[in-house]
Design an enzyme around this catalytic site. Structure first.
Site, short mmCIF file in Angstrom:
data_model
loop_
_atom_site.label_atom_id
_atom_site.label_comp_id
_atom_site.label_asym_id
_atom_site.label_seq_id
_atom_site.Cartn_x
_atom_site.Cartn_y
_atom_site.Cartn_z
N SER A 12 -5.38 2.15 -0.46
CA SER A 12 -4.19 2.53 0.29
C SER A 12 -4.49 3.41 1.50
O SER A 12 -5.56 3.31 2.11
CB SER A 12 -3.16 3.15 -0.64
OG SER A 12 -2.53 2.12 -1.38
N TRP A 13 -3.52 4.26 1.88
CA TRP A 13 -3.61 5.03 3.11
C TRP A 13 -4.82 5.96 3.14
O TRP A 13 -5.49 6.07 4.17
CB TRP A 13 -2.32 5.84 3.33
CG TRP A 13 -2.42 6.77 4.51
CD1 TRP A 13 -2.45 8.12 4.49
CD2 TRP A 13 -2.54 6.40 5.88
NE1 TRP A 13 -2.56 8.62 5.75
CE2 TRP A 13 -2.62 7.58 6.64
CE3 TRP A 13 -2.59 5.17 6.54
CZ2 TRP A 13 -2.74 7.57 8.03
CZ3 TRP A 13 -2.71 5.18 7.94
CH2 TRP A 13 -2.78 6.36 8.65
N TYR A 15 0.85 -1.19 0.00
CA TYR A 15 0.00 0.00 0.00
C TYR A 15 0.88 1.24 0.00
O TYR A 15 2.07 1.18 0.32
CB TYR A 15 -0.99 0.00 1.18
CG TYR A 15 -0.44 0.45 2.51
CD1 TYR A 15 -0.53 1.78 2.91
CD2 TYR A 15 0.16 -0.45 3.37
CE1 TYR A 15 -0.04 2.20 4.14
CE2 TYR A 15 0.66 -0.05 4.61
CZ TYR A 15 0.56 1.27 4.99
OH TYR A 15 1.04 1.68 6.20
N CYS A 16 0.29 2.35 -0.42
CA CYS A 16 1.01 3.63 -0.44
C CYS A 16 0.03 4.71 0.02
O CYS A 16 -0.74 4.49 0.93
CB CYS A 16 1.58 3.90 -1.84
SG CYS A 16 0.33 4.00 -3.13
N ARG A 17 0.03 5.85 -0.61
CA ARG A 17 -0.90 6.92 -0.24
C ARG A 17 -2.25 6.72 -0.93
O ARG A 17 -3.29 6.73 -0.30
CB ARG A 17 -0.31 8.28 -0.60
CG ARG A 17 -1.23 9.44 -0.25
CD ARG A 17 -0.62 10.78 -0.67
NE ARG A 17 -1.60 11.82 -0.57
CZ ARG A 17 -2.46 12.14 -1.55
NH1 ARG A 17 -2.44 11.50 -2.69
NH2 ARG A 17 -3.33 13.11 -1.38
#
Length: 154
Positions: free
Chosen positions: A142-143, A114-116
């Protein structure tokens, strides 16, 4: 002159037989394999369940930069920036663990990136797939998705 159908049907039959399973056992195996694999995209509900169960079999990797990670993380996740993913996946186990602080996962272990917003985690997912990691998945929300939905649950 023969009709189009009389020429086309046998050719189609021969072509389709090339791709057909050779036996019922092969067909069953193909169906079992298809059911055994999980979808490439992970949902918030799966992440939430993973966190609540504290499932240590699934590795959650945050591929954001250090400044973004400082703003908050999904519990139980580990940080490996996207810029380091290719190198990290190529490192021997001991070197990986010394550098990133957690045990390196195997090529068939379940790993969720996951990322932003899902773009960089998708890139990490694609790269890991290319390197032969079969158990990788992507939390496309994601985030941003996690943060907004986790707040509404409380």
């Amino acid at each position: 002159m023969p009709s189009f159908t009389s020429l086309a049907i046998p050719a189609l039959y021969q072509t389709s037989r090339q791709f057909a399973p050779r036996s019922m056992a092969a067909l069953r195996q193909a169906q079992y394999s298809a059911k055994a694999t999980k979808p490439d995209v992970v949902t918030f509900e799966e992440i939430d369940t993973l966190i609540n169960k504290k499932d240590k079999k699934v590795v959650l990797i945050d591929v954001r930069e250090s400044g973004e990670v400082a703003q908050g993380v999904i519990p139980t996740s580990h940080h490996v920036p996207l810029a380091n993913i290719q190198e990290a996946l190529s490192l021997p186990e001991k070197e990986f663990e010394a550098r990133f602080g957690f045990k390196k996962f195997g090529k068939d272990d379940e790993v969720i990136f996951y990322c932003r917003s899902g773009r960089r985690s998708g890139m990490a997912f694609d790269l890991a797939k290319q390197l032969g990691y079969n158990g990788v998945r992507n939390y496309s929300g994601s985030w941003l998705d996690y943060e907004s939905r986790a707040k509404t649950q409380k």
